[in-house]
Design a protein around this motif. Structure first.
Motif, mmCIF file in Angstrom:
data_model
loop_
_atom_site.group_PDB
_atom_site.id
_atom_site.type_symbol
_atom_site.label_atom_id
_atom_site.label_comp_id
_atom_site.label_asym_id
_atom_site.label_seq_id
_atom_site.Cartn_x
_atom_site.Cartn_y
_atom_site.Cartn_z
ATOM 1 N N PHE A 160 3.827 -10.036 3.335
ATOM 2 C CA PHE A 160 5.057 -9.894 2.540
ATOM 3 C C PHE A 160 5.461 -11.206 1.857
ATOM 4 O O PHE A 160 6.643 -11.468 1.654
ATOM 5 C CB PHE A 160 6.197 -9.375 3.428
ATOM 6 C CG PHE A 160 5.859 -8.104 4.162
ATOM 7 C CD1 PHE A 160 5.286 -7.030 3.482
ATOM 8 C CD2 PHE A 160 6.085 -7.979 5.527
ATOM 9 C CE1 PHE A 160 4.950 -5.851 4.143
ATOM 10 C CE2 PHE A 160 5.759 -6.806 6.202
ATOM 11 C CZ PHE A 160 5.177 -5.740 5.510
ATOM 12 N N TYR B 41 12.317 0.218 0.752
ATOM 13 C CA TYR B 41 10.936 0.437 1.204
ATOM 14 C C TYR B 41 10.924 0.689 2.713
ATOM 15 O O TYR B 41 10.218 1.581 3.192
ATOM 16 C CB TYR B 41 10.071 -0.768 0.800
ATOM 17 C CG TYR B 41 10.160 -0.950 -0.703
ATOM 18 C CD1 TYR B 41 9.277 -0.285 -1.550
ATOM 19 C CD2 TYR B 41 11.189 -1.706 -1.282
ATOM 20 C CE1 TYR B 41 9.408 -0.375 -2.938
ATOM 21 C CE2 TYR B 41 11.328 -1.810 -2.653
ATOM 22 C CZ TYR B 41 10.436 -1.145 -3.479
ATOM 23 O OH TYR B 41 10.575 -1.223 -4.843
ATOM 24 N N GLU B 42 11.748 -0.058 3.430
ATOM 25 C CA GLU B 42 11.886 0.162 4.883
ATOM 26 C C GLU B 42 12.268 1.607 5.167
ATOM 27 O O GLU B 42 11.828 2.210 6.147
ATOM 28 C CB GLU B 42 12.973 -0.759 5.465
ATOM 29 C CG GLU B 42 12.555 -2.213 5.571
ATOM 30 C CD GLU B 42 13.721 -3.128 5.957
ATOM 31 O OE1 GLU B 42 13.453 -4.198 6.509
ATOM 32 O OE2 GLU B 42 14.890 -2.783 5.707
ATOM 33 N N ILE C 23 14.350 -4.858 -0.093
ATOM 34 C CA ILE C 23 13.456 -4.378 0.970
ATOM 35 C C ILE C 23 13.926 -3.068 1.620
ATOM 36 O O ILE C 23 13.099 -2.258 2.052
ATOM 37 C CB ILE C 23 13.252 -5.496 2.026
ATOM 38 C CG1 ILE C 23 12.032 -5.174 2.907
ATOM 39 C CG2 ILE C 23 14.499 -5.734 2.843
ATOM 40 C CD1 ILE C 23 11.577 -6.348 3.761
ATOM 41 N N VAL D 226 13.053 -7.422 -5.474
ATOM 42 C CA VAL D 226 12.639 -6.218 -4.751
ATOM 43 C C VAL D 226 13.514 -6.115 -3.507
ATOM 44 O O VAL D 226 13.502 -6.997 -2.647
ATOM 45 C CB VAL D 226 11.142 -6.306 -4.363
ATOM 46 C CG1 VAL D 226 10.674 -4.965 -3.803
ATOM 47 C CG2 VAL D 226 10.292 -6.684 -5.571
ATOM 48 N N ALA E 265 12.461 -11.675 -3.018
ATOM 49 C CA ALA E 265 12.549 -10.639 -1.985
ATOM 50 C C ALA E 265 13.993 -10.597 -1.513
ATOM 51 O O ALA E 265 14.506 -11.564 -0.934
ATOM 52 C CB ALA E 265 11.614 -10.970 -0.832
ATOM 53 N N THR F 143 3.707 -4.157 -4.256
ATOM 54 C CA THR F 143 4.571 -4.528 -5.385
ATOM 55 C C THR F 143 4.701 -6.048 -5.483
ATOM 56 O O THR F 143 4.565 -6.629 -6.557
ATOM 57 C CB THR F 143 5.964 -3.865 -5.220
ATOM 58 O OG1 THR F 143 5.787 -2.459 -5.150
ATOM 59 C CG2 THR F 143 6.884 -4.220 -6.363
ATOM 60 N N ASN G 195 6.724 1.443 -9.637
ATOM 61 C CA ASN G 195 7.012 0.022 -9.839
ATOM 62 C C ASN G 195 6.052 -0.605 -10.846
ATOM 63 O O ASN G 195 6.456 -1.403 -11.692
ATOM 64 C CB ASN G 195 6.924 -0.736 -8.510
ATOM 65 C CG ASN G 195 8.118 -0.447 -7.613
ATOM 66 O OD1 ASN G 195 9.088 0.157 -8.055
ATOM 67 N ND2 ASN G 195 8.056 -0.872 -6.366
ATOM 68 N N TYR H 199 5.869 -1.845 -0.724
ATOM 69 C CA TYR H 199 6.583 -3.130 -0.887
ATOM 70 C C TYR H 199 5.574 -4.268 -1.018
ATOM 71 O O TYR H 199 5.630 -5.066 -1.952
ATOM 72 C CB TYR H 199 7.490 -3.325 0.339
ATOM 73 C CG TYR H 199 8.232 -4.635 0.404
ATOM 74 C CD1 TYR H 199 9.378 -4.845 -0.350
ATOM 75 C CD2 TYR H 199 7.797 -5.668 1.234
ATOM 76 C CE1 TYR H 199 10.076 -6.042 -0.281
ATOM 77 C CE2 TYR H 199 8.489 -6.867 1.317
ATOM 78 C CZ TYR H 199 9.626 -7.058 0.562
ATOM 79 O OH TYR H 199 10.314 -8.253 0.635
ATOM 80 N N LYS H 200 4.620 -4.299 -0.093
ATOM 81 C CA LYS H 200 3.586 -5.351 -0.103
ATOM 82 C C LYS H 200 2.800 -5.336 -1.428
ATOM 83 O O LYS H 200 2.602 -6.369 -2.062
ATOM 84 C CB LYS H 200 2.634 -5.123 1.081
ATOM 85 C CG LYS H 200 1.342 -5.932 1.045
ATOM 86 C CD LYS H 200 0.443 -5.529 2.222
ATOM 87 C CE LYS H 200 -1.036 -5.820 2.006
ATOM 88 N NZ LYS H 200 -1.396 -7.169 1.756
ATOM 89 N N MET I 106 6.616 0.296 3.334
ATOM 90 C CA MET I 106 6.339 -1.137 3.437
ATOM 91 C C MET I 106 4.999 -1.500 2.789
ATOM 92 O O MET I 106 4.830 -2.617 2.298
ATOM 93 C CB MET I 106 6.399 -1.602 4.899
ATOM 94 C CG MET I 106 7.817 -1.609 5.464
ATOM 95 S SD MET I 106 9.012 -2.474 4.396
ATOM 96 C CE MET I 106 8.521 -4.181 4.624
#
Ligand SMILES: O=C(O)c1cc(=O)[nH]c(=O)n1[C@@H]1O[C@H](COP(=O)(O)O)[C@@H](O)[C@H]1O
Length: 289
Positions: free
Chosen positions: A117, A67-68, A64, A62, A94, A81, A46, A78-79, A75
């Motif tokens: 998040f 990433y989940e 989610i 993004v 998001a 990013t 990313n 994700y955070k 995750m």
């Protein structure tokens, strides 16, 4: 307000929203360090995409689920990013498509507008009812956050429910749009658009003009470009003077390098090129209108 920031970014950088729907299948071999964790691989991918595009695009989306699907490590990526995008001065949407009610929605709002998040704008699904939107409004009013609410989506199945006739001969999505417009009017920015926008798929065109005119105060998130078949001349119908919307492409940008023999070596160059071509395609589509 967040919508004034987004409007300004679009004015300076165009309409391309890069979709970071990142999964391991998209990561080139030379970024797949055997000793690295999924968290590091997804985040590094990313980061490379963001670094290659941040000066030419107004925002990132993004999704989610990507990433989940990788559990806690996903995750964390994700955070990181979200933080990387926000710390570098860009705007992050998001794509969480939440749609629950009451105390649950309050917790979703807290989960995605505060803490680990925190994002700038989230996507919501209003089809459980308009009370499912209310718990987010405090954040729009007091914390400079925004919402993109599903209206008429890009998938074929949009016709199954969103096009049903209601109130005589009106399409359901128009009824939803009118209600959202009413809510949106309370959160208007200086740019003439509300921090409450709508998601309209760039794949169905017949009603584009009507939707744009009817929801004149609403900024649009327009997915469906590229991998789903949407073109610049299609999505331009949802814009107004080249602004009023961002057009998302996920696979079309983040896997662009795969089309070239030297794609792995020139990963950053081809990602940037895909975003620039898309930007040009949309702006030439807007000029024709
Ligand atoms: O809300 C969305 O972002 C969305 C709405 C919609 O109507 N259609 C749609 O494709 N999306 C999202 O937009 C992205 C499209 O990805 P690509 O088809 O790879 O560009 C995905 O993250 C979808 O979940």
């Amino acid at each position: 307000m967040i919508i004034d920031r987004l409007y300004g970014e679009v004015k300076n950088k165009g309409n391309v929203c890069v979709g970071l729907d990142t999964c391991l299948d998209y990561v080139p071999d030379n970024m797949m360090d055997r000793n690295a964790s999924v968290e590091d691989i997804l985040f590094e991918f990313n980061k490379r995409v963001i670094d290659a595009t941040i000066d030419i695009v107004p925002c990132y989306k993004v999704q989610i689920a990507f990433y989940e699907a990788y559990g806690l490590k996903g995750m964390s990526a994700y955070k990181k990013t979200l933080e990387y995008i926000r710390n570098n001065g860009s705007i992050v949407i998001a794509d969480i498509k939440r749609g629950d009610i009451s105390s649950t929605a309050q917790m979703y709002a807290k989960a995605h507008f505060e803490g680990d998040f925190e994002s700038d704008i989230i996507t919501l699904n209003p089809y459980m009812g308009f009370d499912s939107i209310i718990p987010y409004l405090d954040y729009v009013e007091k914390k400079d956050k925004g919402l993109f609410i599903l209206l008429r989506t890009s998938n074929g199945g949009a016709k199954d429910i969103q096009y049903l006739n209601v109130n005589g001969n009106e399409k359901l999505y128009n009824h939803v749009g009118d209600k959202l417009k009413e809510i949106a009017l309370k959160y208007m920015g200086r740019c003439g658009y509300s921090s409450i926008g709508a998601v309209v798929g760039g794949t169905h065109l017949e009603e584009a003009e009507e939707i744009r005119n009817r929801l004149d105060n609403m900024f649009f998130l327009i997915p469906g470009y590229g991998a789903q078949g949407g073109k610049g001349s299609d999505v331009a119908h949802y814009l107004k003077n080249g602004n009023g919307g961002v057009v998302n492409s996920s696979r079309g940008i983040i896997t662009a390098y795969k089309k070239y023999e030297d794609g792995i070596e020139k990963f950053d160059e081809y990602i940037r090129k895909a975003a620039l071509n898309m930007k040009e395609d949309i702006s030439s589509g807007s000029k024709v209108l």
